[in-house]
Enzyme design. Structure first.
Site, PDB file in Angstrom:
ATOM      1  N   GLN A   1       0.844  -1.203   0.000  1.00  0.00           N
ATOM      2  CA  GLN A   1       0.000   0.000   0.000  1.00  0.00           C
ATOM      3  C   GLN A   1       0.879   1.253   0.000  1.00  0.00           C
ATOM      4  O   GLN A   1       1.029   1.920   1.036  1.00  0.00           O
ATOM      5  CB  GLN A   1      -0.896   0.011   1.253  1.00  0.00           C
ATOM      6  CG  GLN A   1      -1.958  -1.081   1.251  1.00  0.00           C
ATOM      7  CD  GLN A   1      -2.623  -1.251   2.614  1.00  0.00           C
ATOM      8  OE1 GLN A   1      -1.942  -1.231   3.639  1.00  0.00           O
ATOM      9  NE2 GLN A   1      -3.920  -1.438   2.620  1.00  0.00           N
TER      10      GLN A   1
ATOM     11  N   ASP B   1     -10.352   7.414   5.736  1.00  0.00           N
ATOM     12  CA  ASP B   1      -9.408   6.450   6.306  1.00  0.00           C
ATOM     13  C   ASP B   1      -8.106   7.136   6.732  1.00  0.00           C
ATOM     14  O   ASP B   1      -7.586   8.002   6.020  1.00  0.00           O
ATOM     15  CB  ASP B   1      -9.102   5.414   5.208  1.00  0.00           C
ATOM     16  CG  ASP B   1      -8.331   4.213   5.717  1.00  0.00           C
ATOM     17  OD1 ASP B   1      -8.797   3.571   6.666  1.00  0.00           O
ATOM     18  OD2 ASP B   1      -7.261   3.924   5.147  1.00  0.00           O
TER      19      ASP B   1
ATOM     20  N   GLU C   1     -11.203   8.840  10.612  1.00  0.00           N
ATOM     21  CA  GLU C   1     -10.517   7.906  11.520  1.00  0.00           C
ATOM     22  C   GLU C   1      -9.245   8.590  12.033  1.00  0.00           C
ATOM     23  O   GLU C   1      -8.270   8.734  11.298  1.00  0.00           O
ATOM     24  CB  GLU C   1     -10.153   6.627  10.765  1.00  0.00           C
ATOM     25  CG  GLU C   1      -9.492   5.592  11.646  1.00  0.00           C
ATOM     26  CD  GLU C   1      -8.747   4.507  10.865  1.00  0.00           C
ATOM     27  OE1 GLU C   1      -8.611   3.399  11.391  1.00  0.00           O
ATOM     28  OE2 GLU C   1      -8.285   4.769   9.737  1.00  0.00           O
TER      29      GLU C   1
HETATM   30  C1  GLC Z   1      -7.636   1.867   8.380  1.00  0.00           C
HETATM   31  C2  GLC Z   1      -8.630   0.766   8.155  1.00  0.00           C
HETATM   32  C3  GLC Z   1      -7.926  -0.557   8.181  1.00  0.00           C
HETATM   33  C4  GLC Z   1      -6.865  -0.562   7.105  1.00  0.00           C
HETATM   34  C5  GLC Z   1      -5.940   0.646   7.227  1.00  0.00           C
HETATM   35  C6  GLC Z   1      -5.108   0.821   5.995  1.00  0.00           C
HETATM   36  O1  GLC Z   1      -7.072   1.814   9.638  1.00  0.00           O
HETATM   37  O2  GLC Z   1      -9.647   0.840   9.112  1.00  0.00           O
HETATM   38  O3  GLC Z   1      -8.804  -1.628   8.016  1.00  0.00           O
HETATM   39  O4  GLC Z   1      -6.104  -1.733   7.182  1.00  0.00           O
HETATM   40  O5  GLC Z   1      -6.655   1.836   7.393  1.00  0.00           O
HETATM   41  O6  GLC Z   1      -5.928   1.274   4.933  1.00  0.00           O
END
Ligand code: GLC
Length: 575
Positions: free
Chosen positions: A172, A204, A240
């Site tokens: 990622q 996110d 988040e």
């Molecule tokens: C956030 C999501 C989680 C994901 C991470 C990377 O924390 O809630 O599920 O793995 O981001 O995108």
């Protein structure tokens, strides 16, 4: 607050429900949940009283992080259907009185995203600068979010011949969100989904998203919010941000709350589990007493569990160990050294009194509740699935093989179902629909009372003295009215003597406005009719006059709870 404000600032009193299309309902029986399946279950959600769906990532993805590794921001993973099916879901949800928000995951892409493929294969590509590259690993390397899986935030890419940055998994790569070209693309993603009729985003990993070499760039978040507001009158962003309260404040926007509209309350969530482990309400009360006051348009998202591990990273090492010992005694139930990969009901040994107490608390805490699918029926996890997947099992609709989620063979299901006492045979929607005392009916009643109590979304929190360490007593006071709630964290009963006099004076919060609006004298002055209390959750409850000294005694059972509405003289509220 006017009652009509609740439609403009709809998120302040919304009931959110998070689900992953993949594990909700498989309409074509190929083993994978799909949008058509979800469309068929919107009536379940409407009946529950949900007002806003939060759809986990459903975009094309190699699925190496449950869809949080996106390879195309403008599409639907073909296993779930296509864009037309998505539009049908949004339209049908609206018809049933529900809005839809979707995950905005733009801190990083999948390494299979065409931008990264172009970037890694050609130094001169215009996409090279969409990511961050170095010839050497910088000396001051921050910790990776998955420290037990990744060595750090820099990985070498053979094809690119350089190190690239990734806050999460090495598949990622982080987008270089400080670059205008990247921001322009992100704006198109936002514009695209808003145009399809959604009402906002769960954003996110926000601290990572706006992180730059020079610190957090709040101007970017402000710009995103402004853009959402220009494209959609009702658009919002639920972020988040798992940080201490004093650091979260900046993410709402220091001045007038013009960055994230809402944030999940990770602080209270972690304190809640410490309180549960200790059977002592004080850790939660302490957290709530330091909760910052928000600007009018902002809100907290209260939650019990989500799709990730139950992170306990804001507790001290000793506190975390206490929670681990109480709720995750096995090493396999823990992850990343900081969290628990279980759902609430198994952590509480399935004790319905305690489980219900926790949800009652979530719904009565100032803010907006965010449910994780399956919580409404008390679903458990599947401990044989490693990592966070344990809590991402398919929704349990019936007691049939496949749990009514799918008729595909067990081996073909996208994720295994919960097992043993938590299997669909024992825990399913279909059965609970017909049981008056089921968890489903209980959660439905909490939703109904929450929706009838806009003060929970709009009011000010006051912590009351319950006289017992194990009992949290709080009030939410707004011009709409006052709600008092008590919750017992201990297994044995308590007699609670509440002094409500502080809530009745004209100066308590906005409380005076109620009396004024009703044309009655505010307060409990001599000569005025006494305020009355109504026990909202009780089946047959008659308003009871509050004693002259404004004291009220409650006999609370073990893990018991009550919601009391304070009715002032002349108040027109329907009870
Ligand atoms: C956030 C999501 C989680 C994901 C991470 C990377 O924390 O809630 O599920 O793995 O981001 O995108």
């Amino acid at each position: 607050m006017r009652v009509t404000d609740t439609s403009d600032l709809w998120w302040k009193t919304a009931v959110f429900y998070n689900l992953d299309v993949e594990t909700y309902l498989d309409w074509n029986d190929d083993g994978v949940g799909d949008l058509e399946g979800l469309a068929h279950r919107l009536d379940h959600l409407a009946e529950l009283g949900v007002t806003c769906l939060w759809l986990a990532p459903f975009y094309p993805s190699p699925q190496r992080d449950n869809g949080y590794d996106i390879s195309d921001y403008f599409g639907v993973d073909p296993r779930y259907g296509h864009l037309g099916d998505f539009v049908e879901v949004v339209r049908t949800a609206k018809d049933r009185g529900m809005r839809v928000i979707v995950d905005l995951v733009v801190n990083h892409t999948s390494d299979q995203h065409p931008w990264f493929r172009a970037a890694r294969s050609d130094r001169d590509s215009r996409y090279r600068d969409f990511y961050t590259w170095r010839d050497e690993v910088p000396a001051d390397q921050p910790a990776n979010m998955f420290p037990d899986v990744e060595d750090g935030v820099w990985s070498f890419d053979d094809e690119a011949g350089q190190y690239f940055r990734h806050s999460f998994y090495s598949h990622q790569p982080d987008l270089a969100t400080d670059r205008q070209e990247v921001r322009d693309e992100i704006a198109k993603v936002i514009g695209f989904w808003l145009q399809l009729g959604i009402d906002g985003f769960r954003v996110d990993a926000v601290p990572h998203l706006i992180d730059t070499d020079d610190g957090a760039e709040h101007g970017f978040l402000q710009a995103l919010r402004g853009y959402v507001a220009r494209r959609s009158g009702s658009g919002m962003m639920l972020g988040e941000v798992n940080l201490p309260y004093d650091e979260m404040v900046a993410f709402f926007g220091e001045d007038d709350g013009d960055e994230l509209t809402m944030q999940f309350d990770f602080v209270a969530n972690q304190a809640l589990y410490l309180s549960l482990a200790r059977q002592d309400a004080r850790p939660l009360a302490a957290a709530l007493s330091t909760r910052p006051t928000l600007a009018r348009g902002n809100q907290w998202g209260n939650f019990v569990r989500n799709h990730d591990e139950l992170t306990l990273d804001q507790l001290s090492d000793d506190e975390r160990d206490e929670v681990f010992e109480a709720f995750a005694p096995l090493e396999s139930q823990r992850i990343h050294g900081r969290g628990i990969v279980r759902r609430l009901p198994p952590m509480l040994d399935g004790d319905p009194r305690r489980i219900r107490m926790v949800y009652s608390l979530m719904f009565s805490t100032p803010g907006a509740p965010v449910l994780f699918y399956g919580e409404e029926i008390g679903m458990g996890e599947n401990p044989s699935v490693s990592g966070r997947g344990a809590v991402r099992t398919p929704m349990q609709w019936t007691d049939e093989a496949g749990g009514g989620f799918s008729r595909a063979e067990a081996d073909d299901l996208v994720a295994p179902l919960a097992v043993e006492g938590w299997a669909p045979e024992h825990v399913n929607v279909s059965r609970q629909r017909h049981e008056p005392d089921s968890m489903l009916r209980f959660v439905q009643s909490l939703v109904r009372h929450y929706r009838a109590s806009p003060e929970i979304g709009w009011g000010e929190l006051t912590l009351l003295d319950s006289g017992h360490d194990c009992v949290l007593a709080h009030a939410v006071v707004s011009s709409t009215g006052t709600l008092v709630a008590v919750h017992n964290f201990a297994p044995d009963g308590r007699s609670v003597d509440l002094d409500l006099s502080g809530l009745l004076g004209p100066d308590a919060g906005e409380a005076g406005a109620v009396g004024e609006a009703a044309g009655a004298a505010a307060g409990h002055a001599a000569g005025a009719a006494a305020p009355r209390l109504v026990d909202l959750l009780a089946e047959r409850s008659v308003p009871e006059a509050l004693a002259g000294d404004a004291h009220h005694r409650i006999e609370l059972e073990g893990y018991g709870f009550r919601w009391l509405r304070v009715l002032r003289a002349g108040e027109k509220r329907l009870v």
